[in-house]
Design a protein around this motif. Structure first.
Motif, mmCIF file in Angstrom:
data_model
loop_
_atom_site.group_PDB
_atom_site.id
_atom_site.type_symbol
_atom_site.label_atom_id
_atom_site.label_comp_id
_atom_site.label_asym_id
_atom_site.label_seq_id
_atom_site.Cartn_x
_atom_site.Cartn_y
_atom_site.Cartn_z
ATOM 1 N N VAL A 23 40.964 40.666 35.720
ATOM 2 C CA VAL A 23 42.335 40.699 34.911
ATOM 3 C C VAL A 23 43.298 40.897 35.918
ATOM 4 O O VAL A 23 43.498 41.886 36.893
ATOM 5 C CB VAL A 23 42.501 41.785 33.951
ATOM 6 C CG1 VAL A 23 43.853 41.802 33.147
ATOM 7 C CG2 VAL A 23 41.374 41.886 33.023
ATOM 8 N N ALA A 24 44.459 39.896 35.756
ATOM 9 C CA ALA A 24 45.771 39.966 36.579
ATOM 10 C C ALA A 24 46.912 40.015 35.991
ATOM 11 O O ALA A 24 47.156 39.083 35.103
ATOM 12 C CB ALA A 24 45.670 38.799 37.790
ATOM 13 N N THR A 25 47.698 41.077 35.969
ATOM 14 C CA THR A 25 48.529 41.370 35.189
ATOM 15 C C THR A 25 49.513 42.485 35.755
ATOM 16 O O THR A 25 49.034 43.444 36.207
ATOM 17 C CB THR A 25 48.467 41.675 33.754
ATOM 18 O OG1 THR A 25 49.597 41.917 32.875
ATOM 19 C CG2 THR A 25 47.481 42.690 33.644
ATOM 20 N N LEU A 26 50.859 42.604 35.481
ATOM 21 C CA LEU A 26 51.680 43.694 36.036
ATOM 22 C C LEU A 26 51.484 44.697 34.959
ATOM 23 O O LEU A 26 51.821 45.980 35.425
ATOM 24 C CB LEU A 26 53.138 43.176 35.513
ATOM 25 C CG LEU A 26 54.084 42.229 36.578
ATOM 26 C CD1 LEU A 26 55.179 41.994 36.404
ATOM 27 C CD2 LEU A 26 53.698 42.802 37.814
ATOM 28 N N GLN A 27 50.474 44.713 33.798
ATOM 29 C CA GLN A 27 50.225 45.876 33.078
ATOM 30 C C GLN A 27 49.358 46.662 33.962
ATOM 31 O O GLN A 27 49.105 47.965 33.528
ATOM 32 C CB GLN A 27 49.656 45.480 31.750
ATOM 33 C CG GLN A 27 50.699 44.554 30.874
ATOM 34 C CD GLN A 27 49.990 44.233 29.767
ATOM 35 O OE1 GLN A 27 49.964 43.298 29.203
ATOM 36 N NE2 GLN A 27 48.937 45.007 29.148
ATOM 37 N N ALA A 28 48.599 46.380 34.770
ATOM 38 C CA ALA A 28 47.788 46.999 35.733
ATOM 39 C C ALA A 28 48.164 47.450 36.964
ATOM 40 O O ALA A 28 47.371 48.050 37.841
ATOM 41 C CB ALA A 28 46.503 45.892 35.876
ATOM 42 N N GLY A 29 49.540 47.069 37.321
ATOM 43 C CA GLY A 29 50.006 47.457 38.522
ATOM 44 C C GLY A 29 49.490 46.418 39.630
ATOM 45 O O GLY A 29 49.232 45.323 39.391
#
Length: 505
Positions: free
Chosen positions: A359-365
Motif C-alpha cells: 500500500v502507498a498512501t500518506l495515511q501510512a506516513g
C-alpha cells in the motif's frame, strides 16, 4: 479538508447549551464538555506539558475521554492510548512501557496499588479524571516536557494475532485518512451546517481501537452531536438507531449476526443507507443475508491501525452495480491510495496473481512510499481487492501451506455455522495442524465430524481441520474480532488428543 486542529476549533462556535454527547440515554451539553476540555488543557500546561508532550489516557467510551482527546489534539500534544479493557496488572505494565510523563485515569485505577506504583516509577504527573472532574493525584517532574509535534496519537494495534504494538500516527496521516474517506463516499470536505446540528453520529466500538476512534474523529471534525455506546449491545445499538435515525452505521461481522438473529423489524433500520464493516473479514453470505432482510448494503472496507483507518472499500453505488460479480472483495482503493501485489522476490505481480499486498498512501506516513503488509491478496482487472489471508497466519502442515481464511470460508458455507476460526496446533510428526472452532446458528445442530465431512467437499485433504470443536462462543476482543491468542488457549484447554491429530485426512 481543514486541519484537525481547525476542525475541532469549530466546536467553540456552538452554544454552551447545545447537546454534544449522549451516553446511556443521557445528554451532556457542549458547555460541560468545553469546560472540562479547557481545564485539562490548563492543568497540562501548568504541569509543563508543552507541544508534543506525551499524555497517557486510559481511553474508554465516556465523556471524560472525549474531552481529553479534544484537549490534547487542540493543544498540539500527543495522546498515548492505554486500554481500559486490560486487567489492572497488564494495564499498569502497558503504562510503564509507554514511558509517558503525564497520566489521566479514572478513580478506580488510582485505588489500585500496582497502578500507583507504575505511575510513581515513571515519575509522572497524574490526574484522576472521573465524573466530569479533574483532580491532581501525584506531581512528578517539574521540568517542561515537549516532544514531536507531528505525532497526534500513539495507538496500540488490536493484538488479535499477536502482542499489540504501539503505532505513532501523525496529524498528517489522520487528516489524509479522513479526507480520503470523504472523497471515496462523495461527501464534502467542509461541513457548512452550524456546529452540533444535523444527524447524530454513532460511536459503537471502543475508541481505544482504530475503528472506534475513527468514528469519533469523523463526528468531531464534522462538529456533529454524538451518541456513544459504552460497548456494543444489541439493545443499545437498536435504541440508538431507532432514536437518532442515522444514514450510515458501523457494525463488525459478529454484531451483524446478532442483528440478523434478533427480532429487530426492518422499519426500525429504515434510515440506514449503508453499514460499514472493517474490523475483520466479512462472510459474503452474511452480506447477502443482511441485504435480503433489511435492504441495507454492507460496505466492506480494508484498513489497519498503521494506515490510520481504511485504505480500500466499497461504495453504495459499487455495491448495487458490482456486488453480484465481486463478492468477497473488500472494494477498491480510496482516493490517494495505490495498491499492488508482489511476489516473494519483490516483483510486482499481475491481475489475479496472489502475493503480498503493498500500500502507498500518506495515511501510512513514509512520504507515501510503499508499505508491505502481512496480508496475502490479489487484485482483479477492475481494481477490486481480495484479501486471501495473512502471510503470518499460514499453517505449514507437513510441508503443505494452509490458509486459515480458506478453511474459515469453507466452514461458514455450512448452513449450521454462524462463524468459525482456525488456529495452528503443534504436532510431533507434521509440525503444525489446523484445528477449528465454530459457533452455530441459533437452533442449529451438528458436530465436528460432520463439519469435517463438509470440508472434504471443498478443501484439499491437507486443508481439512484435524479436529473441529463446536463452542458456545468464539473468544472475541472489544471490537468483536476473534482473538487468536485466546482461541489457541481455548483449543489447548479442550485437550485435543494427539492421536486424533496425527494424520491428514
Amino acid at each position: 479538508m481543514t486541519s484537525i486542529h481547525d476542525a475541532l476549533g469549530r466546536l467553540w462556535g456552538a452554544n454552551d447549551g447545545d447537546r454534544m454527547l449522549e451516553r446511556d440515554g443521557h445528554w451532556t451539553s457542549w458547555g460541560s464538555v468545553r469546560s472540562l476540555t479547557e481545564r485539562i488543557d490548563r492543568e497540562l500546561t501548568v504541569a509543563g506539558c508543552q507541544t508534543g508532550g506525551r499524555v497517557a489516557v486510559v481511553l474508554s467510551n465516556r465523556l471524560e475521554s472525549v474531552a481529553a482527546l479534544i484537549a490534547i489534539f487542540r493543544g498540539g500534544r500527543t495522546l498515548v492510548t492505554i486500554s481500559p479493557l486490560q486487567p489492572p496488572d497488564r494495564l499498569s505494565d502497558d503504562l510503564a512501557a509507554s514511558a509517558a510523563p503525564f497520566v489521566l485515569a479514572p478513580a478506580a485505577l488510582w485505588s489500585d496499588e500496582v497502578f500507583n506504583r507504575a505511575v510513581a516509577d515513571l515519575g509522572a504527573t497524574g490526574w484522576r479524571l472521573d465524573d466530569g472532574e479533574l483532580d491532581l493525584q501525584v506531581r512528578g517532574t517539574t521540568e517542561a516536557v515537549s516532544g514531536d509535534p507531528a505525532v497526534a496519537i500513539e495507538m496500540l494495534t488490536s493484538g488479535t494475532t499477536g502482542a499489540p504494538k504501539r503505532i505513532p500516527l501523525t496529524r498528517t496521516q489522520l487528516e489524509a485518512s479522513l479526507a480520503s474517506a470523504l472523497r471515496h463516499n462523495d461527501r464534502p470536505d467542509v461541513r457548512t451546517k452550524p456546529p452540533l446540528t444535523g444527524t447524530v453520529g454513532l460511536v459503537t466500538l471502543p475508541i481505544v481501537h482504530i475503528g472506534g476512534l475513527w468514528s469519533l474523529l469523523q463526528s468531531l471534525v464534522a462538529s456533529r452531536p454524538i451518541a456513544m455506546l459504552d460497548r456494543f449491545t444489541l439493545q443499545g445499538w437498536h435504541r440508538a438507531v431507532k432514536q437518532y435515525r442515522p444514514a450510515v452505521a458501523g457494525l463488525p461481522p459478529a454484531a451483524m449476526r446478532s442483528v440478523l438473529d434478533s427480532d429487530i423489524p426492518r422499519e426500525d433500520l429504515a434510515s440506514i443507507r449503508a453499514i460499514n464493516a472493517g474490523t475483520s473479514p466479512v462472510d459474503p453470505a452474511l452480506v447477502d443475508a443482511f441485504f435480503e432482510r433489511y435492504g441495507i448494503p454492507i460496505l466492506v472496507v480494508y484498513g489497519a491501525t498503521e494506515f490510520s483507518g481504511a485504505v480500500a472499500g466499497w461504495t453504495v453505488s459499487d455495491f448495487h452495480a458490482r456486488w453480484g460479480d465481486k463478492k468477497g472483495s473488500v472494494g477498491r482503493a480510496f482516493p490517494g491510495v495505490r495498491l499492488q501485489i508482489v511476489g516473494e522476490d519483490g516483483a510486482v505481480l499481475g491481475v489475479n496473481e496472489r502475493g503480498r499486498l503493498q500500500v502507498a498512501t500518506l495515511q501510512a506516513g513514509r512520504a507515501g512510499g510503499w508499505v508491505t503488509t502481512s496480508d496475502l491478496a490479489h487484485l482483479d482487472a477492475d481494481g477490486f481487492l481480495y484479501i486471501d489471508g495473512r502471510a503470518d497466519d499460514v499453517i505449514v502442515r507437513g510441508g503443505f501451506k494452509v490458509s486459515p481464511e480458506t478453511v474459515v470460508r469453507a466452514l461458514r458455507a455450512h448452513p449450521a455455522v454462524a462463524d468459525a476460526a482456525v488456529a495452528p496446533m503443534p504436532d510431533q510428526r507434521l509440525g503444525q495442524i489446523p484445528v477449528a472452532a465454530v459457533e452455530l446458528m441459533p437452533g442449529a445442530a451438528t458436530d465436528g465430524e460432520a463439519l469435517r465431512e463438509h470440508c472434504r467437499t471443498t478443501l484439499t485433504p491437507y486443508e481439512v481441520p484435524a479436529r473441529i470443536f463446536v463452542v458456545d462462543a468464539l473468544p472475541r476482543g472489544a471490537a468483536l474480532k476473534v482473538d487468536r491468542r485466546r482461541l489457541i488457549a481455548m483449543l489447548e484447554d479442550l485437550e485435543v488428543p494427539a492421536e486424533t491429530l496425527a494424520t491428514p485426512t
